[in-house]
Design a protein around this motif. Structure first.
Motif, mmCIF file in Angstrom:
data_model
loop_
_atom_site.group_PDB
_atom_site.id
_atom_site.type_symbol
_atom_site.label_atom_id
_atom_site.label_comp_id
_atom_site.label_asym_id
_atom_site.label_seq_id
_atom_site.Cartn_x
_atom_site.Cartn_y
_atom_site.Cartn_z
ATOM 1 N N UNK A 183 -80.333 8.765 33.257
ATOM 2 C CA UNK A 183 -81.024 10.055 33.278
ATOM 3 C C UNK A 183 -80.193 11.120 33.989
ATOM 4 N N UNK A 184 -79.559 10.748 35.092
ATOM 5 C CA UNK A 184 -78.805 11.724 35.883
ATOM 6 C C UNK A 184 -77.572 12.219 35.125
ATOM 7 N N UNK A 185 -76.838 11.303 34.520
ATOM 8 C CA UNK A 185 -75.639 11.705 33.776
ATOM 9 C C UNK A 185 -76.002 12.481 32.511
ATOM 10 N N UNK A 186 -77.139 12.160 31.897
ATOM 11 C CA UNK A 186 -77.574 12.918 30.725
ATOM 12 C C UNK A 186 -77.936 14.347 31.116
ATOM 13 N N UNK A 187 -78.574 14.492 32.264
ATOM 14 C CA UNK A 187 -78.878 15.834 32.753
ATOM 15 C C UNK A 187 -77.595 16.616 33.033
ATOM 16 N N UNK A 188 -76.601 15.950 33.623
ATOM 17 C CA UNK A 188 -75.335 16.621 33.912
ATOM 18 C C UNK A 188 -74.602 17.014 32.624
ATOM 19 N N UNK A 189 -74.652 16.138 31.637
ATOM 20 C CA UNK A 189 -73.991 16.448 30.360
ATOM 21 C C UNK A 189 -74.616 17.675 29.719
ATOM 22 N N UNK A 190 -75.936 17.741 29.722
ATOM 23 C CA UNK A 190 -76.616 18.890 29.128
ATOM 24 C C UNK A 190 -76.367 20.157 29.942
ATOM 25 N N UNK A 191 -76.248 20.007 31.260
ATOM 26 C CA UNK A 191 -76.016 21.177 32.109
ATOM 27 C C UNK A 191 -74.639 21.772 31.888
ATOM 28 N N UNK A 192 -73.671 20.936 31.534
ATOM 29 C CA UNK A 192 -72.300 21.416 31.366
ATOM 30 C C UNK A 192 -71.987 21.829 29.934
ATOM 31 N N UNK A 193 -72.948 21.722 29.011
ATOM 32 C CA UNK A 193 -72.687 22.062 27.617
ATOM 33 C C UNK A 193 -72.400 23.551 27.423
ATOM 34 N N UNK A 194 -73.007 24.384 28.240
ATOM 35 C CA UNK A 194 -72.865 25.818 28.035
ATOM 36 C C UNK A 194 -71.525 26.352 28.532
ATOM 37 N N UNK A 195 -70.774 25.526 29.256
ATOM 38 C CA UNK A 195 -69.475 25.963 29.750
ATOM 39 C C UNK A 195 -68.456 25.939 28.624
ATOM 40 N N UNK A 196 -67.429 26.734 28.779
ATOM 41 C CA UNK A 196 -66.388 26.826 27.759
ATOM 42 C C UNK A 196 -65.362 25.729 27.967
ATOM 43 N N UNK A 197 -64.777 25.289 26.847
ATOM 44 C CA UNK A 197 -63.712 24.293 26.910
ATOM 45 C C UNK A 197 -64.243 22.889 26.715
ATOM 46 N N UNK A 198 -63.419 22.031 26.158
ATOM 47 C CA UNK A 198 -63.846 20.665 25.885
ATOM 48 C C UNK A 198 -63.966 19.847 27.157
ATOM 49 N N UNK A 199 -63.176 20.180 28.188
ATOM 50 C CA UNK A 199 -63.185 19.409 29.416
ATOM 51 C C UNK A 199 -64.341 19.780 30.344
ATOM 52 N N UNK A 200 -65.195 20.686 29.900
ATOM 53 C CA UNK A 200 -66.278 21.137 30.764
ATOM 54 C C UNK A 200 -67.463 20.175 30.769
ATOM 55 N N UNK A 201 -67.589 19.324 29.763
ATOM 56 C CA UNK A 201 -68.705 18.398 29.681
ATOM 57 C C UNK A 201 -68.405 17.191 30.564
ATOM 58 N N UNK A 202 -68.717 17.319 31.833
ATOM 59 C CA UNK A 202 -68.374 16.307 32.812
ATOM 60 C C UNK A 202 -69.630 15.670 33.380
ATOM 61 N N UNK A 203 -69.510 14.408 33.777
ATOM 62 C CA UNK A 203 -70.572 13.713 34.493
ATOM 63 C C UNK A 203 -69.993 13.210 35.808
ATOM 64 N N UNK A 204 -70.875 12.914 36.727
ATOM 65 C CA UNK A 204 -70.440 12.480 38.056
ATOM 66 C C UNK A 204 -69.741 11.130 37.978
ATOM 67 N N UNK A 205 -68.679 11.005 38.733
ATOM 68 C CA UNK A 205 -68.009 9.724 38.852
ATOM 69 C C UNK A 205 -68.787 8.827 39.817
ATOM 70 N N UNK A 206 -68.332 7.590 39.944
ATOM 71 C CA UNK A 206 -69.019 6.672 40.852
ATOM 72 C C UNK A 206 -68.993 7.193 42.284
ATOM 73 N N UNK A 207 -67.859 7.693 42.726
ATOM 74 C CA UNK A 207 -67.751 8.196 44.099
ATOM 75 C C UNK A 207 -68.634 9.424 44.319
ATOM 76 N N UNK A 208 -68.751 10.277 43.302
ATOM 77 C CA UNK A 208 -69.628 11.447 43.431
ATOM 78 C C UNK A 208 -71.088 11.029 43.560
ATOM 79 N N UNK A 209 -71.480 10.037 42.774
ATOM 80 C CA UNK A 209 -72.863 9.568 42.841
ATOM 81 C C UNK A 209 -73.138 8.867 44.162
ATOM 82 N N UNK A 210 -72.140 8.160 44.673
ATOM 83 C CA UNK A 210 -72.319 7.495 45.968
ATOM 84 C C UNK A 210 -72.444 8.501 47.101
#
Length: 288
Positions: A124-151
């Motif tokens: 659920x958390x990564x899906x929310x992050x993916x949808x939140x980053x969709x509006x940004x420009x560029x292909x590399x903008x669709x990012x989700x948190x890494x393991x260290x970020x989630x920790x």
């Protein structure tokens, strides 16, 4: 022929005298301690299991709520804001309670109790992050948190054991901090479940006429699948099962995009979403 033995009623038999245990015996005291320790472990396991069930239920509801985003209704920002608030509440309440239960405990002993809830939350958390980053420009903008970020967001401070005077005089507040340990394996398994939601988003976007989102989501699915099959994890049964499901989701999304390219506006009516891969399909790796 031998005679059958007559029936004997054991109720009339003399009862054995019950022995009184010597509670001062070191062996008896040791087993009393073992029983108390096991009871505490079982009770802690049940409490964690109940918290994990609550996390699983709420995470599924959040995922379903995120699928209500519709470009025609222009409700994306409102849905994302509420979903983020509900996810943060899970972090601050439920996961904090589990982390409190696991303080000074071997977390791997209780992994099976909280594993389903953690995987569903990561999905659920990564899906929310993916949808939140969709509006940004560029292909590399669709990012989700890494393991260290989630920790890093699973860190908590225990303020209940320290008064304000002790907090002012203390020079080392690190001892009052604790964390919920995010197992890297659970993170990988949770992210693999994200691809199923991306496949549903790909199909839903086609139904709403948003073909651009349909194509972008399919591309993301292909990138996820390419990364996972490079792990060479045939012996990891659970992960291999999820990768197989991921492949089916990717092929469904590719079939949808094929219909978009070939049939255009008629794709939503003519697309066959139940396409299954052939058994002898070659993906560039061996299953054995």
């Amino acid at each position: 022929m031998p005679k059958s033995q007559p029936y004997r009623n054991n109720n009339n038999a003399p009862r054995k005298r019950q022995l009184q245990l010597d509670e001062q015996n070191p062996v008896v005291q040791a087993f009393r301690n073992y029983a108390s320790e096991l009871d505490g472990k079982h009770d802690r396991h049940e409490r964690i299991l109940k918290l994990s069930r609550d996390i699983t239920i709420e995470s599924k509801r959040i995922i379903f709520f995120l699928h209500s985003i519709d470009s025609r209704k222009q409700n994306k920002s409102k849905v994302l804001e509420e979903a983020k608030h509900r996810l943060n509440k899970l972090i601050e309440v439920n996961f904090r309670a589990i982390a409190q239960e696991l303080r000074e405990q071997d977390v791997y002993q209780f992994r099976a109790a909280y594993s389903p809830g953690l995987q569903e939350f990561i999905e659920a958390y990564t899906y929310m992050e993916y949808l939140s980053s969709e509006e940004k420009d560029g292909e590399d903008s669709k990012l989700i948190s890494s393991w260290s970020d989630l920790q890093s967001i699973m860190q908590y401070a225990d303020d209940s054991k320290k008064s304000e005077e002790d907090a002012a005089d203390s020079a080392d507040p690190i001892g009052c901090k604790f964390q919920f340990f995010v197992d890297p394996t659970e993170y990988i398994l949770g992210v693999s479940d994200l691809t199923g939601e991306l496949m549903r988003r790909c199909i839903n976007s086609l139904g709403s006429g948003d073909t651009e989102t349909c194509m972008e989501t399919c591309k993301a699915l292909q990138q996820f699948y390419t990364g996972y099959i490079s792990l060479n994890c045939q012996r990891a049964r659970e992960l291999w099962r999820k990768i197989t499901t991921m492949r089916q989701s990717m092929l469904k999304a590719e079939n949808v995009c094929y219909n978009v390219k070939v049939r255009g506006g008629e794709a939503a009516k003519c697309a066959n979403f139940d396409h299954k891969p052939a058994e002898d399909a070659d993906e560039g790796f061996s299953m054995y």
